[in-house]
Design a protein around this motif. Structure first.
Motif, PDB file in Angstrom:
ATOM      1  N   PRO A 170      25.758  16.103   5.389  1.00  0.00           N
ATOM      2  CA  PRO A 170      26.562  17.334   5.322  1.00  0.00           C
ATOM      3  C   PRO A 170      27.331  17.488   4.018  1.00  0.00           C
ATOM      4  CG  PRO A 170      26.874  16.208   7.401  1.00  0.00           C
ATOM      5  CD  PRO A 170      26.118  15.264   6.536  1.00  0.00           C
ATOM      6  N   SER A 171      27.607  16.353   3.345  1.00  0.00           N
ATOM      7  CA  SER A 171      28.395  16.481   2.118  1.00  0.00           C
ATOM      8  C   SER A 171      27.656  17.326   1.072  1.00  0.00           C
ATOM      9  CB  SER A 171      28.719  15.094   1.557  1.00  0.00           C
ATOM     10  OG  SER A 171      27.542  14.348   1.410  1.00  0.00           O
ATOM     11  N   GLU A 172      26.304  17.341   1.151  1.00  0.00           N
ATOM     12  CA  GLU A 172      25.541  18.166   0.207  1.00  0.00           C
ATOM     13  C   GLU A 172      25.868  19.653   0.407  1.00  0.00           C
ATOM     14  OE1 GLU A 172      23.876  17.267  -2.308  1.00  0.00           O
ATOM     15  OE2 GLU A 172      23.784  15.107  -1.905  1.00  0.00           O
ATOM     16  N   PHE A 195      26.911  39.533   3.528  1.00  0.00           N
ATOM     17  CA  PHE A 195      27.154  38.462   4.501  1.00  0.00           C
ATOM     18  C   PHE A 195      27.894  37.286   3.874  1.00  0.00           C
ATOM     19  CE2 PHE A 195      25.721  34.357   6.098  1.00  0.00           C
ATOM     20  CZ  PHE A 195      26.038  34.448   7.445  1.00  0.00           C
ATOM     21  N   TYR A 196      27.466  36.866   2.666  1.00  0.00           N
ATOM     22  CA  TYR A 196      27.967  35.607   2.102  1.00  0.00           C
ATOM     23  C   TYR A 196      29.454  35.665   1.824  1.00  0.00           C
ATOM     24  CZ  TYR A 196      23.027  35.006   1.866  1.00  0.00           C
ATOM     25  OH  TYR A 196      21.723  34.937   2.211  1.00  0.00           O
ATOM     26  N   ALA A 197      29.871  36.750   1.164  1.00  0.00           N
ATOM     27  CA  ALA A 197      31.299  36.868   0.880  1.00  0.00           C
ATOM     28  C   ALA A 197      32.079  36.933   2.191  1.00  0.00           C
ATOM     29  CB  ALA A 197      31.561  38.105   0.033  1.00  0.00           C
ATOM     30  N   ALA A 198      31.526  37.691   3.105  1.00  0.00           N
ATOM     31  CA  ALA A 198      32.225  37.904   4.359  1.00  0.00           C
ATOM     32  C   ALA A 198      32.357  36.612   5.156  1.00  0.00           C
ATOM     33  CB  ALA A 198      31.502  38.968   5.176  1.00  0.00           C
ATOM     34  N   PHE A 199      31.348  35.829   5.107  1.00  0.00           N
ATOM     35  CA  PHE A 199      31.366  34.612   5.930  1.00  0.00           C
ATOM     36  C   PHE A 199      31.792  33.355   5.183  1.00  0.00           C
ATOM     37  CE2 PHE A 199      29.285  37.380   8.841  1.00  0.00           C
ATOM     38  CZ  PHE A 199      29.535  36.856  10.103  1.00  0.00           C
ATOM     39  N   SER A 200      32.397  33.553   4.028  1.00  0.00           N
ATOM     40  CA  SER A 200      32.808  32.391   3.220  1.00  0.00           C
ATOM     41  C   SER A 200      33.718  31.458   3.995  1.00  0.00           C
ATOM     42  CB  SER A 200      33.541  32.863   1.962  1.00  0.00           C
ATOM     43  OG  SER A 200      32.643  33.476   1.086  1.00  0.00           O
ATOM     44  N   TYR A 201      34.783  32.011   4.531  1.00  0.00           N
ATOM     45  CA  TYR A 201      35.732  31.138   5.238  1.00  0.00           C
ATOM     46  C   TYR A 201      35.129  30.499   6.481  1.00  0.00           C
ATOM     47  CZ  TYR A 201      39.425  32.758   2.112  1.00  0.00           C
ATOM     48  OH  TYR A 201      40.181  33.012   1.014  1.00  0.00           O
ATOM     49  N   PRO A 202      34.446  31.284   7.326  1.00  0.00           N
ATOM     50  CA  PRO A 202      33.837  30.636   8.504  1.00  0.00           C
ATOM     51  C   PRO A 202      32.877  29.510   8.112  1.00  0.00           C
ATOM     52  CG  PRO A 202      33.787  33.009   8.734  1.00  0.00           C
ATOM     53  CD  PRO A 202      34.272  32.745   7.357  1.00  0.00           C
ATOM     54  N   THR A 203      32.065  29.754   7.105  1.00  0.00           N
ATOM     55  CA  THR A 203      31.138  28.704   6.661  1.00  0.00           C
ATOM     56  C   THR A 203      31.918  27.446   6.279  1.00  0.00           C
ATOM     57  OG1 THR A 203      29.790  30.468   5.750  1.00  0.00           O
ATOM     58  CG2 THR A 203      29.239  28.210   5.083  1.00  0.00           C
ATOM     59  N   VAL A 208      33.267  25.688   9.345  1.00  0.00           N
ATOM     60  CA  VAL A 208      32.217  24.997  10.108  1.00  0.00           C
ATOM     61  C   VAL A 208      31.809  23.699   9.416  1.00  0.00           C
ATOM     62  CG1 VAL A 208      29.801  25.112  10.822  1.00  0.00           C
ATOM     63  CG2 VAL A 208      31.331  27.055  11.255  1.00  0.00           C
ATOM     64  N   VAL A 209      31.604  23.792   8.108  1.00  0.00           N
ATOM     65  CA  VAL A 209      31.174  22.591   7.366  1.00  0.00           C
ATOM     66  C   VAL A 209      32.262  21.513   7.419  1.00  0.00           C
ATOM     67  CG1 VAL A 209      30.558  21.694   5.086  1.00  0.00           C
ATOM     68  CG2 VAL A 209      29.592  23.857   5.889  1.00  0.00           C
ATOM     69  N   MET A 210      33.514  21.940   7.296  1.00  0.00           N
ATOM     70  CA  MET A 210      34.591  20.951   7.365  1.00  0.00           C
ATOM     71  C   MET A 210      34.588  20.252   8.723  1.00  0.00           C
ATOM     72  SD  MET A 210      35.874  20.928   4.427  1.00  0.00           S
ATOM     73  CE  MET A 210      34.512  21.731   3.634  1.00  0.00           C
ATOM     74  N   LEU A 211      34.337  21.063   9.755  1.00  0.00           N
ATOM     75  CA  LEU A 211      34.280  20.515  11.108  1.00  0.00           C
ATOM     76  C   LEU A 211      33.166  19.468  11.211  1.00  0.00           C
ATOM     77  CD1 LEU A 211      36.194  21.433  13.350  1.00  0.00           C
ATOM     78  CD2 LEU A 211      34.238  22.599  14.411  1.00  0.00           C
TER      79      LEU A 211
END
Lengths: 420, 639
Positions: free
Chosen positions: A115-117, A73-81, A84-87
């Motif tokens: 969120p910066s954490e 999951f983690y590698a796969a969802f790296s970009y989406p995560t 989302v965090v940037m958003l």
């Protein structure tokens, strides 16, 4: 590829053990730092130590959850995560209220989150994902630029939130890039730029420029006069001069007054034990008065009676120093060093490039926090408010580091099975 | 798989390790090597709070309180903690104007915003009572109890003395005292300061960054407990003292009464006096300046500091010395005049008399002759040697020396030395006839009422005295701070006193002081009229009673009041009656004494013309008003 028999299979228990030790030590020190006679109960929810217990509990749940989720999951969802965090970071910029000058908190009722954490974690994932992609070579300019953007984007957003400390943490990814093939010149130049920055503040510019020019000439006469050498000398001299000139500008125009003061205090250009230098001075007094073996648990006076500001968050190391002495502080620091060594060891045993890069990211972030947090408490770094990992009071910070570490533990547990 | 190998790993781990090593070195330095941080930490957190002990109380000989402590309250403020203050109500309760309030607030803030400072000093218990109820509303204010001295009888100011804040000079000299401490400045408050003050305690407490107390340091292991001052029992009879002050009101003068068998001072009065409560607390400095400016010098304790010529009362010791030397005896008579050159000392008509009669009638020629018999006696070889011995006799009666009263500022008085006369007249150029007036208590003599009363004690005791003192008990035990139980003997044997006492008894029964008689008490007395160059003579009377088993010896001096029998004798007599009977039957006499107004009408202080004495290097004119210089001037006028 085969399924894991148990979620605890191949777990690096040493890492988990270190994590538990850090968290518990942190909790006890928060208790000692804000302890008072009226609230003796360590579970008292009106006090920081009571709430920290809650954070620790939830962190363990989060840790367990991370271990339960399939590692793919983690590698796969790296970009989406990352996205989302940037958003969220962008949203924070718009809706957050000012808290002590920073606009970095999301409030949902009584619940506050920073969120910066989590931006550090998300950036680490995205960077690992990008650098481990097929056909990516560090030597390529495109790679450098893309990696740089992945790091600089959240860094800029956090900087805009006025959370300078957290923003600076992103600099630590330079270790990751270096490990993945970035020239060592970047590190060396970074180091010298730092030295020059300090010198530029300490020594008048004319003298400094003279010395740089002199060194350039010296190199010109000493080295063989090949075209390559000449170019290098010229480039380095010009760059150094550029740094010197830009320091003045950066120092006076970009930095805020309190940041300037803190740097001046650190460099000894300003002595102001009641004002800008108060924090550092009191912090040094607290740690210094601990002596070799410390005053004993709950016996510290400097932190308990509020002489040290932020004694349960950014200056938690003072409590360690005051109550446990040099023995305590060296044990904590050496444990951190052990953690860093362990993470690097884990990184190097990976067959998965993603996991290795991710692991180096974790080590770099923890190292940077340690360096700045402890360095500031003992007067070796400017006062930049970032927490000591696992120790400092605060839900966002503890959750952030827990996620960071437990994802590594989960990824590492796949080291026998797959090559990603 | 791309893996650039172990080079980078090594570099990265080296950087991690290097930073940790730098941290460890730094931590070792600040925690183990450098000690200054521990000191700073201690200073940060420890506060030394002084516990002031209550000053000892003073009782009179009958157990009546004559000095105690009154609670007052210092209102303290910590400016930073003052919040939502209802200024109007606050000011109303303290009776402050708005401007005064702002002024005080500003002062406190200037001192420190975090630390407590005094907002209003010494609030009375009455004001405090109403203020206290509302105190909870006034955040940032609190009250610190202090004590003020209170003297409930408003008497005996000179004996009690007063206390004040220590000054810098004293702090430098005596390490016990700190800024803000109180110390006895005169009287009992000064001489028994050590016993009265007790010992200050120190509490070490830990405070937080806002200076809030957080509990005791190491459970009080380093605290010292304040020890309250000891209570004193004075020898004074407060009622007698007050009565004497009333008798001396509107007069300038002094009175000392001593119990001869113990040396206990029953009353010591200097008039005009002042209410001791004037020199307490906030009003002290203002009142002090006021009293200091008064030309009648109410702060001046005449009982121990004035130099009076003893006048005829001095005839007693003069005769005693001659009796002891065997130069005169009970039956000795002298011609009824004493001739010196063109002058002669005469006496009012009375039958031919021996020693007893001479005392009874206060015969001047008799005692001039006695004096000459002593000084110029061949058996001593020269007048100088004779005078030297005579002077020794006088000094054994406590004349011309400090007798060691347990009070500060005692002066020794004056009885000129041989060297003084040698310098004044030239060696070998003076003899009894030059200085004969000493024999009748005039001339260069300076004696204070305390010494006079002490002489009477010696006569009453037939030869010795106990050091007069005002404190008999300290903390419930006998006063052992001074040698009070020791008998000090004069040079005259007991047997020689009988004839003197006979004469003194005659003085009261049939002589100059008949006015002093009352009931059937056997009183021995002697009047005196001391010549005073500045005006009317001083009225003087010394006495003791009863003759057998004497209970009181008294000396009374009323300045510029004329004959001894006019004022001094009745006052002494009334004092005795009061002391023995506790009530007065002679109301008419009492009224006359109460109402007697003898203050100089213009209230002008006689200035001593400076430089009137050319050769006065031996004489230090210390006393005011009736000082030595005046006496010498007097002496020269008579020549």
């Amino acid at each position: 590829m085969r399924k894991q028999k148990s979620i605890f299979e191949n777990i690096d228990w040493l890492l988990v053990g270190l994590y538990i030790v850090f968290v518990l030590m942190g909790w006890l020190n928060i208790y000692a730092a804000v302890y008072n006679e009226e609230h003796r109960n360590i579970f008292d929810m009106s006090q920081n130590y009571g709430r920290q217990m809650l954070w620790i509990g939830t962190s363990l749940v989060i840790g367990l959850a991370i271990l339960v989720i399939d590692g793919k999951f983690y590698a796969a969802f790296s970009y989406p995560t990352y996205l989302v965090v940037m958003l969220i970071l962008l949203v924070v910029l718009v809706i957050a209220r000012d808290v002590q000058g920073a606009r970095s908190w999301i409030e949902i009722g009584n619940f506050k989150l920073q969120p910066s954490e989590f931006a550090k974690f998300a950036t680490n994932m995205a960077l690992a994902k990008y650098l481990s992609s097929l056909g990516i070579r560090m030597e390529d300019m495109k790679t450098k630029i893309t990696a740089g953007l992945i790091i600089l984007f959240p860094m800029t957003l956090v900087l805009l939130q006025n959370d300078t400390g957290s923003a600076l943490v992103f600099i630590s990814f330079i270790f990751v890039l270096y490990r993945e093939g970035l020239s060592q010149n970047v590190l060396i130049f970074g180091f010298f730029a730092g030295v020059l920055f300090i010198l530029a503040l300490m020594v008048p510019n004319t003298i400094l420029l003279g010395v740089i020019g002199g060194l350039g000439l010296l190199a010109y006469f000493l080295l063989r006069k090949t075209r390559k050498n000449l170019m290098a000398i010229l480039a380095i001299t010009a760059l150094s001069a550029g740094v010197v000139f830009s320091v003045d500008y950066a120092f006076h125009k970009i930095l805020q007054p309190h940041q300037r003061e803190r740097i001046e205090v650190l460099l000894g250009k300003r002595s102001d034990p009641k004002g800008a230098g108060y924090n550092v001075n009191q912090s040094l007094i607290a740690i210094g008065s601990g002596g070799l073996s410390g005053k004993g648990f709950l016996q510290g006076t400097q932190t308990k009676y509020d002489f040290v500001p932020e004694q349960s968050t950014d200056f938690i190391f003072c409590t360690v120093g005051e109550e446990w002495g040099f023995i305590g502080t060296s044990v904590v620091i050496l444990l951190f060093l052990a953690l860093l060594y362990r993470i690097v060891f884990i990184a190097e045993r990976q067959r998965s490039q993603y996991t290795r890069i991710y692991a180096y990211g974790v080590a770099s972030i923890i190292f940077f926090h340690l360096m700045i947090n402890v360095g500031m408490a003992i007067g070796l770094a400017p006062v930049i408010g970032i927490p000591l990992p696992f120790f400092s009071y605060g839900g966002s910070s503890l959750w952030g580091f827990t996620v960071l570490l437990f994802v590594l533990i989960k990824l590492d547990s796949y080291r026998m099975y797959i090559l990603r | 798989m791309y893996n650039p190998g172990s080079g980078q790993r090594f570099v990265i781990l080296s950087i991690f390790t290097a930073v940790v090593i730098i941290f460890l070195i730094r931590l070792f330095y600040i925690q183990v090597i450098n000690e200054s941080y521990s000191v700073s930490a201690t200073n940060n957190v420890l506060r030394y709070i002084t516990d002031y002990p209550a000053r000892g109380m003073i009782y009179d000989r009958k157990g009546k309180i004559i000095a105690y402590n009154q609670a007052v309250y210092d209102l303290m403020v910590i400016p930073k903690q003052v919040k939502d203050l209802d200024t109007a109500e606050f000011c109303r309760l303290l009776d402050l104007s708005r401007d005064a309030f702002l002024d005080k607030m500003k002062k406190a803030s200037t001192f420190s915003k975090m630390k407590a400072s005094i907002f209003e000093k010494q609030i009375s218990a009455e004001t405090f009572a109403s203020f206290q109820e509302k105190l909870y509303k006034f955040q940032g204010f609190f009250v610190q109890p202090r004590t003020l001295r209170k003297y409930p009888n408003n008497t005996a100011a000179h004996v009690l003395g007063y206390i004040g804040e220590v000054n810098d000079e004293l702090i430098a000299k005596n390490p016990y005292y700190r800024q803000g401490d109180y110390i006895g400045i005169s009287g009992i408050e000064q001489s028994y300061e050590l016993e009265l003050r007790g010992r200050r305690g120190v509490r070490i407490v830990m405070v937080d960054v806002f200076n809030r107390e957080k509990g005791s340091y190491k459970n009080g292991a380093y605290d010292t407990i304040a020890i309250a001052g000891q209570n004193l029992v004075a020898t004074l009879d407060a009622e007698l003292q007050a009565y004497g002050e009333k008798l001396l009101q509107n007069k300038v003068g002094s009175l000392v009464a001593i119990e001869p068998q113990t040396g206990e001072i029953l009353a010591m009065i200097s008039s005009p006096g002042y209410d001791p409560n004037l020199l307490v607390g906030r009003v002290r400095s203002k009142n002090y300046a006021y009293l200091l400016r008064d030309p009648l010098k109410p702060l001046f304790n005449r009982a121990m500091q004035a130099y009076y010529p003893p006048g005829s009362t001095f005839k007693l010791t003069n005769a005693l010395a001659a009796l002891q030397e065997g130069l005169i005896h009970t039956g000795t008579t002298f011609p009824h005049s004493f001739v010196v050159g063109s002058k002669s000392v005469k006496c009012h008509p009375h039958p031919p008399i021996a020693l007893e009669g001479a005392i009874q009638y206060s015969c001047n020629p008799y005692f001039c002759n006695t004096f000459r018999t002593f000084i110029d006696n061949r058996k001593y070889g020269s007048s100088e040697k004779g005078y030297r011995l005579w002077r020794e006799y006088q000094m054994s009666f406590g004349i011309g020396k400090k007798i060691g009263v347990d009070m500060p500022h005692e002066l020794k008085g004056l009885i000129p030395s041989v060297e003084f006369y040698d310098k004044y007249y030239g060696s070998g150029r003076w003899r009894a006839s030059t200085i004969y007036s000493l024999g009748i208590g005039q001339g260069e003599l300076g004696i204070n009422p305390m010494q006079m009363a002490n002489i009477i004690c010696i006569i009453a005791n037939k030869g010795f005295y106990y050091t007069p003192h005002v404190i008999k008990q300290i903390g419930g035990k006998a006063n052992l701070t001074r040698n009070l139980a020791e008998k000090h003997y004069s040079m005259v044997d007991a047997k020689n006193f009988d004839i003197i006492q006979d004469g003194m008894q005659r003085v009261v029964e049939a002589g100059t002081a008949r006015i002093a008689r009352f009931d059937s008490v056997t009183i021995c007395g002697k009047t005196g009229t001391a010549q005073n160059p500045h005006g009317k003579d001083h009225s003087l009377f010394v006495a003791f009673a009863p003759r057998e088993n004497p209970k009181i010896a008294i000396a009374v001096m009323v300045e510029n009041a004329g004959y001894g029998a006019t004022w001094a004798a009745p006052i002494a007599s009334l004092m005795m009656e009061k002391y023995f009977n506790d009530s007065i039957k002679r109301h008419e006499l009492e009224e006359r004494m109460f109402n007697g107004y003898l203050l100089p009408l213009e209230n002008k202080n006689p200035e001593i013309p400076s430089g009137s004495i050319k050769d006065s290097s031996q004489v230090k004119p210390k006393a005011r008003g009736n000082g030595t210089t005046a006496l010498l001037e007097n002496r020269r006028n008579k020549r």
